[in-house]
Design a protein around this motif. Sequence first.
Motif, short mmCIF file in Angstrom:
data_model
loop_
_atom_site.label_atom_id
_atom_site.label_comp_id
_atom_site.label_asym_id
_atom_site.label_seq_id
_atom_site.Cartn_x
_atom_site.Cartn_y
_atom_site.Cartn_z
N VAL A 200 3.58 -8.47 -4.11
CA VAL A 200 4.03 -7.44 -4.82
C VAL A 200 4.09 -7.82 -6.20
CG1 VAL A 200 6.51 -7.59 -5.08
CG2 VAL A 200 5.74 -5.61 -4.50
N MET A 201 4.01 -9.20 -6.63
CA MET A 201 3.84 -9.33 -8.32
C MET A 201 2.47 -9.18 -8.53
SD MET A 201 6.65 -12.27 -8.25
CE MET A 201 6.79 -12.41 -10.00
N HIS A 202 1.55 -9.34 -7.56
CA HIS A 202 -0.09 -9.28 -7.69
C HIS A 202 -0.58 -7.77 -7.43
CE1 HIS A 202 -3.86 -11.11 -8.48
NE2 HIS A 202 -4.18 -10.90 -7.30
N GLY A 203 0.25 -6.98 -7.33
CA GLY A 203 -0.39 -5.62 -7.06
C GLY A 203 -0.61 -4.89 -5.51
N SER A 204 0.36 -5.67 -4.55
CA SER A 204 0.54 -5.25 -3.32
C SER A 204 -0.78 -5.05 -2.70
CB SER A 204 1.35 -3.91 -3.18
OG SER A 204 2.62 -3.97 -4.03
N ARG A 205 -1.75 -5.96 -2.86
CA ARG A 205 -2.91 -5.83 -2.17
C ARG A 205 -2.70 -6.09 -0.54
NH1 ARG A 205 -7.19 -7.50 -5.57
NH2 ARG A 205 -6.72 -6.67 -7.74
N LEU A 206 -1.80 -7.02 -0.29
CA LEU A 206 -1.55 -7.41 1.19
C LEU A 206 -0.80 -6.37 1.90
CD1 LEU A 206 -1.16 -11.32 1.24
CD2 LEU A 206 -3.02 -9.87 1.41
N GLN A 207 0.20 -5.82 1.08
CA GLN A 207 1.12 -4.58 1.68
C GLN A 207 0.08 -3.42 1.85
OE1 GLN A 207 4.99 -3.74 0.91
NE2 GLN A 207 5.09 -5.32 -0.61
N PHE A 208 -0.80 -3.12 1.05
CA PHE A 208 -1.66 -1.91 1.03
C PHE A 208 -2.37 -1.76 2.36
CE2 PHE A 208 -5.55 0.53 0.00
CZ PHE A 208 -4.98 1.53 -0.38
N SER A 209 -2.99 -3.03 3.07
CA SER A 209 -3.86 -2.97 4.23
C SER A 209 -3.04 -3.81 5.26
CB SER A 209 -5.22 -3.65 3.89
OG SER A 209 -5.04 -4.86 3.26
N GLY A 210 -1.56 -3.93 5.29
CA GLY A 210 -1.31 -4.63 6.41
C GLY A 210 -0.57 -3.87 7.50
N LEU A 211 -0.34 -4.64 8.67
CA LEU A 211 0.24 -3.85 9.91
C LEU A 211 1.41 -3.21 9.47
CD1 LEU A 211 -1.31 -6.05 12.76
CD2 LEU A 211 -1.73 -3.85 12.35
N LEU A 212 2.20 -4.12 8.81
CA LEU A 212 3.52 -3.64 8.11
C LEU A 212 3.56 -3.24 6.97
CD1 LEU A 212 5.94 -6.37 10.09
CD2 LEU A 212 5.70 -4.04 10.65
N GLY A 213 2.45 -2.72 6.53
CA GLY A 213 2.42 -2.34 4.84
C GLY A 213 2.52 -0.97 4.64
N TYR B 40 1.23 1.37 -3.85
CA TYR B 40 1.50 0.04 -4.56
C TYR B 40 2.91 -0.02 -4.51
CZ TYR B 40 2.93 2.99 -8.42
OH TYR B 40 3.53 3.88 -9.33
N GLY B 41 3.49 -1.12 -5.17
CA GLY B 41 4.77 -1.53 -5.03
C GLY B 41 5.60 -2.09 -3.83
N MET B 42 6.84 -1.85 -3.66
CA MET B 42 7.57 -2.28 -2.41
C MET B 42 7.91 -1.07 -1.69
SD MET B 42 8.35 -5.25 -0.78
CE MET B 42 8.95 -6.44 -2.28
N GLY B 43 7.05 -1.11 -0.25
CA GLY B 43 7.67 -0.22 0.34
C GLY B 43 8.75 -0.05 1.32
N ASN B 44 9.14 0.74 2.13
CA ASN B 44 10.36 0.55 2.85
C ASN B 44 10.46 -0.52 3.82
OD1 ASN B 44 12.06 2.72 1.45
ND2 ASN B 44 11.06 4.03 2.60
N GLY C 151 12.70 -4.47 -7.92
CA GLY C 151 12.88 -3.33 -8.72
C GLY C 151 12.21 -3.12 -9.85
N TRP C 152 11.54 -4.33 -10.53
CA TRP C 152 10.72 -4.42 -11.68
C TRP C 152 9.75 -3.33 -11.68
CZ3 TRP C 152 12.34 -5.65 -16.32
CH2 TRP C 152 11.48 -5.92 -17.11
N PRO C 153 9.45 -2.46 -12.47
CA PRO C 153 8.35 -1.32 -12.39
C PRO C 153 7.26 -1.88 -12.33
CG PRO C 153 9.87 -1.01 -14.53
CD PRO C 153 10.36 -2.08 -13.56
N GLY C 154 6.81 -2.87 -13.11
CA GLY C 154 5.31 -3.40 -12.62
C GLY C 154 5.15 -4.11 -11.40
N TRP C 155 6.11 -4.41 -10.82
CA TRP C 155 6.09 -5.05 -9.49
C TRP C 155 6.34 -4.38 -8.15
CZ3 TRP C 155 8.92 -9.93 -11.75
CH2 TRP C 155 8.18 -10.64 -12.74
N GLY C 156 7.74 -4.30 -7.72
CA GLY C 156 8.16 -3.46 -6.45
C GLY C 156 8.12 -2.16 -7.01
N ALA C 157 8.63 -1.74 -7.94
CA ALA C 157 9.13 -0.50 -8.54
C ALA C 157 10.02 0.31 -7.59
CB ALA C 157 7.81 0.30 -8.86
N ASP C 158 10.78 -0.03 -7.15
CA ASP C 158 11.83 0.49 -6.01
C ASP C 158 13.00 0.75 -6.68
OD1 ASP C 158 12.78 1.28 -3.52
OD2 ASP C 158 13.20 -0.76 -2.86
N PHE C 159 13.40 1.89 -6.16
CA PHE C 159 14.71 2.45 -6.82
C PHE C 159 15.98 2.34 -5.69
CE2 PHE C 159 18.12 5.53 -7.64
CZ PHE C 159 18.37 5.64 -8.75
N GLY C 160 15.63 2.64 -4.37
CA GLY C 160 16.40 2.33 -3.48
C GLY C 160 17.11 1.03 -3.08
#
Length: 670
Positions: free
Chosen positions: A411-424, A434-438, A484-493
């Motif tokens: 997530v600190m590098h742009g969420s490349r793996l989350q973008f295309s992951g089975l749990l992404g 991008y960022g941290m999904g639920n 929570g950092w805007p440039g990384w996870g950008a998650d409010f909840g």
Amino acid sequence: MTRRYSLVVLAAVLAFAALLGFVNLVDKPPRRTQLATDHSIVVIAAPGLRWADVTSTGYADLWATLDYGAIGSVTPRGGVTGTCSSDAWLSLSAGRGVTVPSWCAKPPAPTGGSIAGWSSRRTDKAPIGLIADRYRTAGKCVAAVGPSAALGAADSSGKVDHYTAKVAGASYSQCALTLVDASEGSARTTMAQLNTAFSAIPSSATVIITGLSDGPGVKDAGDARLRSLFVLGNSVKHGTLWSASVRQPGIVQLPDLTATLLSALGPVPDQVQGSPLQVAANQTPSATLVKQARSADTQLRGVFDLTVPFFAGWGLLGLLLGVGLWRWRAAVPAWLPPTLTWWTAVPAATFLAGLSPWPSWPAPALWLVVFTALYAGVITGIAYAGRWRRTVTGPVIAVAVATWVVLGIDVMHGSRLQFSGLLGLQPLNGGRFYGMGNVGFALFATSALVAAGLGAGALLERGEARLAACTLALAGVATVVVDGWPGWGADFGGPPAVVLATVVLVALALGVRMRPRLVLLAALGGFLVAALLAFADWLRPAESRTHLGKFVQQVLDGDGLGVVGDKLGANLQLVFGTPFSPLVPIALIALIWIVAKPTSKPGAALDVALRRVPFARETLIGLLVLWTVGFAMNDSGLALLLNGIGLAMPLATTLAAHRLRRDQDHTIHI
């Protein structure tokens, strides 16, 4: 002990920083510039066109021009997964996802210069006609060629400035923006049709050729794919397309096209959920860029199709291993704890599998499973590689830390793996880009609390309550910052849930009584942290803001309650979306009751098991706080809850196997 602890923490921070630095060094982001458009813009849609269709023999003329423009892919998702052509044009017009199911089968054609029934389809959440309104305000017009294109060119009242039913003979010089449906309603746009559409384009125009939608007619989730996108013009450099709303190389979303068309007039309106296109200029051959685009399409679609069967199989395997552990609890086989450790490492391994070339190999789904299994083996090897393997909790802590590190670095590098992951992020299904999904947050925060809780238990056994509390606090702070950092996870909840859970765990470690006032202060502190992160994001330029800063702007505009209401409604819709969905929050409530009632029969049984591992009961309490608050704070709280519990159960089962195995033979050192 304090000095040694400080050195261990420092070494861990330096190792994490070194790993992040290495990843950033190996995969440097390219320099990007905003796409420069000419005096006029022509958008040519070939509905459903994918890069897999474009070859040197099929669409030969298009292939020959690729070296002279910017290449990318667009995810066309409108209001639902599987976007028909009329929905795509409406979404382009509004700058956000719009769906009108009745128009998918037969798009209405303009009659007398207007589209019938338009006003009844326009709402605050579906501001169709935005593009034409903005162009008219700027003293310019929008032309449409083809019935479907008229849906994108109509203004807020349904009026189309200039409309031509047929592509052949159409003029593109009447307006500053011309929208063209090259297919003219056919199921597949041919190269001949594209050539006809291309023949009348002025030499000074910027041309956007796109697959736009998942095709004409009614579509469903099975039709969702990435679609082709190619931009050609005198000011357009050869390279890869990018947008600030997606932040993934070569992939943009449909509202980004809206933002690009409106950016030619000035600042993009806040209601547009996209960002103007940018180009990362490069000398990469167009054939290579097309190959990368095809691979991305295969990857996202493969993950979309495989997620449910893969985790059904993973869950079944876990059930069999759990039954085996129960059956052999009196004499646990030596192979069972490592096997359970490998099984527990699978969620983290699904992200690491994104580093492999599986999308470009034959039978890609099979190779995705193989690489996931291999990476789970690597994590298992790490879990048994050091001296920590000699402790009951060591391998479990190692897997939890590995899960946290994989998601944190990603997530600190742009969420490349989350973008295309089975749990992404599942972008084809309308997830984040991008960022941290639920789902990612559930795994990230759960692994952090489990690792910190078990580590704190080991310190408490040595009488180091302050160091145990420090461990929990450090894990909580690191998780909040990354998430929570805007440039990384950008998650409010996520941050409020982590803050409250961390405060509870620290208090339990120090033996502080959890009074209502302390809980209230911790909750307020969590919300304050989230608000400060969102405010910091809002202070940045509008084009650089994530949805955190955009939410602050919505609050200032008086739309905050509506956004919160929409998210709560989305969460409730998920909870009651299927007959089985309510079972997940019911299970959470049941677990809370069992933990709160240790004198009950199930509570007593659980309490006996938890007391065999130091601080395990307290860690479970922290997890329950995390899941409960996270469930209430997120629009996909059900997914958060399901995946948080889904990771904690394998970790607990693996821990039980190691505990039983060690109790049965104190001489065993795996």
